[in-house]
Design an enzyme around this catalytic site. Structure first.
Site, short mmCIF file in Angstrom:
data_model
loop_
_atom_site.label_atom_id
_atom_site.label_comp_id
_atom_site.label_asym_id
_atom_site.label_seq_id
_atom_site.Cartn_x
_atom_site.Cartn_y
_atom_site.Cartn_z
N TYR A 143 -30.49 3.28 -9.11
CA TYR A 143 -31.86 3.40 -9.61
C TYR A 143 -32.85 3.69 -8.49
O TYR A 143 -33.85 4.37 -8.70
CB TYR A 143 -32.29 2.11 -10.31
N ASP A 230 -15.86 -0.51 -17.51
CA ASP A 230 -15.36 0.11 -18.74
C ASP A 230 -14.68 -0.93 -19.63
O ASP A 230 -14.90 -0.99 -20.84
CB ASP A 230 -14.44 1.31 -18.44
N ASP A 254 -27.97 -2.15 -17.23
CA ASP A 254 -28.81 -1.41 -18.19
C ASP A 254 -27.99 -1.06 -19.43
O ASP A 254 -28.40 -1.29 -20.57
CB ASP A 254 -29.35 -0.14 -17.53
N ASP A 258 -27.80 -3.16 -23.46
CA ASP A 258 -28.08 -2.53 -24.77
C ASP A 258 -26.94 -2.78 -25.74
O ASP A 258 -27.16 -3.06 -26.92
CB ASP A 258 -28.30 -1.02 -24.63
C1 IPM Z 1 -34.50 -1.19 -19.49
C2 IPM Z 1 -34.96 0.23 -19.67
C3 IPM Z 1 -35.46 0.75 -18.33
C4 IPM Z 1 -34.29 0.73 -17.36
C5 IPM Z 1 -36.12 2.13 -18.37
C6 IPM Z 1 -37.26 2.19 -19.36
C7 IPM Z 1 -36.60 2.57 -17.02
O1 IPM Z 1 -33.93 1.01 -20.19
O2 IPM Z 1 -35.32 -2.04 -19.11
O3 IPM Z 1 -33.34 -1.46 -19.74
O4 IPM Z 1 -33.50 1.70 -17.31
O5 IPM Z 1 -34.15 -0.25 -16.66
MG MG Z 2 -32.19 -0.08 -20.76
#
Ligand code: IPM
Ligand code: MG
Length: 369
Positions: A143, A230, A254, A258
């Site tokens: 990042y 993975d 990240d 999700d």
């Molecule tokens: C998160 C989001 C951010 C990230 C983006 C919006 C930059 O996806 O907080 O997970 O990638 O960290």
């Molecule tokens: Mg994210």
């Protein structure tokens, strides 16, 4: 003295873009309903910052974030800013805040409320009772690694062709500090930590694994295991309850967070905390700005309300108030109230404001019982 410190607490309110303004407004109502005196100051961030001051993280907003005791953040981003140069895009606001304030430890708990077991896309037996915590490193990795950019390939089979490149890197102190945070978090929970890496391919993550293994010596009461990313992605949807605490780098965290969010039925339920070394923090829902539903009054404010609860617990030292909010959220779920993202037949569909009102009402009624 205690009263004084409560009066002094300042919260920076950064609603941002899309549904950010709608959901943060509900969290602010909930904070106000606690009967504590907070100083809350609002500033534009993301696309809203760009519109107001020509930058996603305007100086005034950064200054406010720095001087506040805690930051409540909505979400940033909108497709209409995708054509701006990268340094002006809304996402730079959150990345900039994380970096400028050294918010390196990101806590993303994934808890399944029993009432929402049917809202998950996974089978009830796979997810019921789920309670895991992802600790994501937030200041390093690909990042932020330099160099990065677009250029003419200097070598390789496509020498001379245009290429894009980023740099994955982690320094030892960066890995140590997040490892300590994760081991300490595990000590307070089920005492099991899974470090997620890609040591079979990447030097950065072989190094990560070695350092985490070394830090483990200081936490003999925590059971540590290592998993390739993975496999971790697969295990998260196969047998997520086997995890207690997961620690991983910025990029893997990240992605995995999700996935973990969806186990709980909706990403609209997941709060998060991003902390520095002194427990100052930024609190935001794990979901984004959802421009497709912005302004419709249907966004789920619970992740933001639960983020406010995390803020009270971690940064403002008001654990009893945090408990009250979490209890109120459980109560509205038990009453059958659902925003569209968690709606199922037999429950009552409500919008953003009504969901906020229900939490406020639950807080008020609890005072009389
Ligand atoms: C998160 C989001 C951010 C990230 C983006 C919006 C930059 O996806 O907080 O997970 O990638 O960290
Ligand atoms: Mg994210």
């Amino acid at each position: 003295l205690i009263l004084n410190s409560i009066f002094d607490m300042k919260i920076a309110i950064l609603p941002g873009d899309g549904i950010g303004t709608e959901i943060v407004a509900q969290a602010v109502r909930v904070l106000e309903a606690l009967g504590q005196k907070f100083e809350m100051e609002t500033a534009p961030v993301g696309g809203a910052g760009y519109e107001a001051h020509g930058h996603p993280l305007p100086d005034g907003t950064l200054k406010l974030a720095k001087e506040a005791d805690a930051i409540l953040f909505g979400a940033v981003g909108d497709w209409k800013y995708d054509t701006l140069e990268r340094s002006l895009r809304p996402e730079q606001a959150i990345l900039g805040l994380r970096k400028h304030l050294t918010l390196f430890a990101n806590f993303r708990p994934a808890i399944l409320y029993p009432e929402l077991v049917g809202a998950s896309t996974l089978k009830p037996e796979v997810v019921s009772g789920l309670d895991i915590l992802i600790v994501r490193e937030l200041n390093g990795d690909i990042y932020f690694g330099q160099p990065r950019g677009m250029r003419e390939a200097p070598d390789g089979p496509f020498k001379g062709a245009r290429e894009g490149f980023d740099t994955m890197r982690y320094s030892e102190p960066e890995i140590r500090r997040i490892a300590h945070v994760a081991f300490k978090a595990a000590q307070k929970r089920g005492k099991r930590l899974t470090s997620v890496d890609k040591a079979n391919v990447l030097e950065t993550f072989q190094f990560w694994k070695d350092i985490v293994t070394d830090v483990h010596k200081e936490y003999p009461d925590v059971e540590l295991d290592h998993m390739y990313v993975d496999n971790a992605a697969m295990q998260l949807v196969r047998a997520p309850k086997k995890f207690d605490v997961i620690v991983t780098g910025n990029m893997f965290g990240d992605i995995l967070s999700d996935a973990a969010a969806m186990l709980t039925g909706s990403i609209g339920m997941l709060p998060s905390a991003s902390l520095d070394a002194n427990s100052k923090g930024l609190y935001e829902p794990s979901h984004g700005s959802a421009p497709d539903i912005a302004g419709k009054g249907i966004a789920n404010p619970l992740a933001t309300i639960l983020s406010a609860a995390m803020m009270l617990r971690f940064s403002l030292n008001l654990p009893a108030e945090a408990d009250r909010i979490e209890k109120a959220v459980k109560q509205v779920l038990a009453q059958g109230l659902r925003t569209p993202d968690i709606y199922e037949a037999g429950t009552t569909k409500v919008g953003t404001v009504d969901m906020g009102s229900a939490v406020v009402k639950a807080l008020r009624s609890e005072e009389h019982t």
